[in-house]
Scaffold this motif. Structure first.
Motif, short mmCIF file in Angstrom:
data_model
loop_
_atom_site.label_atom_id
_atom_site.label_comp_id
_atom_site.label_asym_id
_atom_site.label_seq_id
_atom_site.Cartn_x
_atom_site.Cartn_y
_atom_site.Cartn_z
N PHE A 47 94.36 17.97 -10.16
CA PHE A 47 95.14 18.71 -11.52
C PHE A 47 95.38 19.14 -11.60
O PHE A 47 96.27 19.28 -12.36
CB PHE A 47 93.99 20.18 -11.52
CG PHE A 47 93.06 20.93 -11.94
CD1 PHE A 47 92.71 20.89 -13.42
CD2 PHE A 47 94.41 21.70 -12.85
CE1 PHE A 47 92.72 21.33 -14.81
CE2 PHE A 47 94.41 22.81 -13.72
CZ PHE A 47 93.34 22.33 -15.17
N LEU A 98 92.09 19.33 -17.93
CA LEU A 98 90.91 19.10 -18.04
C LEU A 98 90.43 17.70 -18.31
O LEU A 98 89.11 17.46 -17.88
CB LEU A 98 90.34 20.02 -18.83
CG LEU A 98 90.74 21.78 -18.45
CD1 LEU A 98 91.04 23.23 -19.33
CD2 LEU A 98 89.86 22.08 -17.02
N PHE A 99 90.61 17.25 -19.32
CA PHE A 99 90.36 15.59 -19.97
C PHE A 99 89.99 14.70 -18.60
O PHE A 99 89.26 14.17 -18.47
CB PHE A 99 91.36 15.76 -20.94
CG PHE A 99 91.09 14.31 -21.43
CD1 PHE A 99 89.40 13.76 -22.45
CD2 PHE A 99 91.00 13.12 -21.13
CE1 PHE A 99 89.61 12.75 -22.61
CE2 PHE A 99 91.41 11.51 -21.19
CZ PHE A 99 90.18 11.72 -21.83
N GLN A 101 89.82 16.12 -14.83
CA GLN A 101 89.01 15.83 -14.09
C GLN A 101 87.86 16.10 -15.20
O GLN A 101 86.67 14.99 -13.98
CB GLN A 101 88.96 17.45 -13.92
CG GLN A 101 90.33 17.80 -12.97
CD GLN A 101 90.33 17.33 -11.96
OE1 GLN A 101 89.49 17.00 -10.97
NE2 GLN A 101 91.94 16.01 -11.85
N ARG A 102 87.39 16.18 -15.62
CA ARG A 102 86.19 15.86 -16.97
C ARG A 102 85.89 14.36 -16.81
O ARG A 102 84.75 13.41 -16.76
CB ARG A 102 85.99 16.25 -17.98
CG ARG A 102 84.80 16.45 -18.83
CD ARG A 102 84.54 16.38 -20.20
NE ARG A 102 83.98 16.55 -21.06
CZ ARG A 102 84.19 15.63 -22.07
NH1 ARG A 102 85.21 15.00 -22.40
NH2 ARG A 102 82.65 15.11 -23.01
N SER A 103 86.71 13.29 -17.22
CA SER A 103 86.06 11.67 -17.37
C SER A 103 86.37 11.80 -15.16
O SER A 103 85.67 10.63 -15.38
CB SER A 103 87.59 11.24 -17.78
OG SER A 103 88.05 10.04 -17.79
N LYS A 104 87.20 11.93 -15.10
CA LYS A 104 86.98 11.20 -13.72
C LYS A 104 85.16 11.33 -13.04
O LYS A 104 84.84 10.90 -12.61
CB LYS A 104 87.90 12.21 -12.49
CG LYS A 104 87.59 11.57 -11.05
CD LYS A 104 88.55 12.23 -9.93
CE LYS A 104 88.74 12.10 -8.61
NZ LYS A 104 89.30 12.72 -7.41
N ARG A 105 85.21 13.15 -13.58
CA ARG A 105 83.17 13.05 -12.87
C ARG A 105 82.19 12.31 -13.21
O ARG A 105 81.29 12.05 -13.29
CB ARG A 105 83.24 14.89 -13.25
CG ARG A 105 83.64 15.98 -12.18
CD ARG A 105 83.02 17.22 -12.25
NE ARG A 105 83.81 17.72 -13.41
CZ ARG A 105 84.76 19.12 -13.47
NH1 ARG A 105 85.68 18.39 -12.93
NH2 ARG A 105 85.07 18.48 -15.30
N ARG A 106 83.23 12.25 -15.20
CA ARG A 106 81.76 11.32 -15.87
C ARG A 106 81.89 9.60 -15.37
O ARG A 106 80.92 9.45 -15.33
CB ARG A 106 82.02 11.60 -17.64
CG ARG A 106 81.79 10.70 -18.23
CD ARG A 106 81.77 11.02 -19.64
NE ARG A 106 83.45 10.82 -19.15
CZ ARG A 106 84.72 10.81 -20.85
NH1 ARG A 106 83.31 9.96 -21.47
NH2 ARG A 106 85.31 11.05 -20.62
N ASN A 108 82.53 9.33 -12.33
CA ASN A 108 81.94 9.35 -10.66
C ASN A 108 82.56 8.80 -9.65
O ASN A 108 82.36 7.94 -9.26
CB ASN A 108 80.64 8.74 -10.74
CG ASN A 108 79.89 9.01 -9.66
OD1 ASN A 108 79.66 10.23 -9.32
ND2 ASN A 108 78.78 8.51 -9.11
#
Length: 115
Positions: A47, A98-99, A101-106, A108
């Motif tokens: 991040f 943020l974008f 990190q969100r994409s990485k989680r989405r 998986n």
């Protein structure tokens, strides 16, 4: 595992997860790799690295363009220009981090160390 093998494995994981080519390997990453710089793919950066790199790159670029095209001719105080540039860089860097990190989680995706 050497860097190139790890990078290819990460690239394959992103491709299997459905990450777009532009997000897997943006033009700046391709350019840096062509110059021999060993970068992680953006979705595998921390991040804080994304925040710093994106914030500095955007802030400096945006501040220079604004100064050359608008602020210089309007006699804007250099201090106000610096504060506006820092604010824009901080905001952009934070939103991009943020974008990512969100994409990485989405998608998986694992951490770089687990690749």
């Amino acid at each position: 595992m050497c860097y190139e093998e790890k990078y290819q494995r990460a690239f394959d994981l992103m491709e299997q997860a459905g990450v777009s080519r532009k997000q897997r390997e943006p033009w700046m990453t391709r350019l840096a790799r062509r110059w021999g710089v060993q970068l992680r793919p953006p979705l595998f950066q921390s991040f804080w690295v994304i925040f710093a790199v994106q914030g500095i790159a955007f802030g400096v670029s945006w501040g220079l363009i604004m100064w050359l095209l608008q602020w210089g001719s309007q006699n804007i105080s250099p201090m106000i220009a610096v504060i506006a540039t820092l604010s824009a860089g901080l905001l952009f860097g934070f939103l991009m981090a943020l974008f990512m990190q969100r994409s990485k989680r989405r998608h998986n995706l694992p951490d770089w160390e687990a690749v």
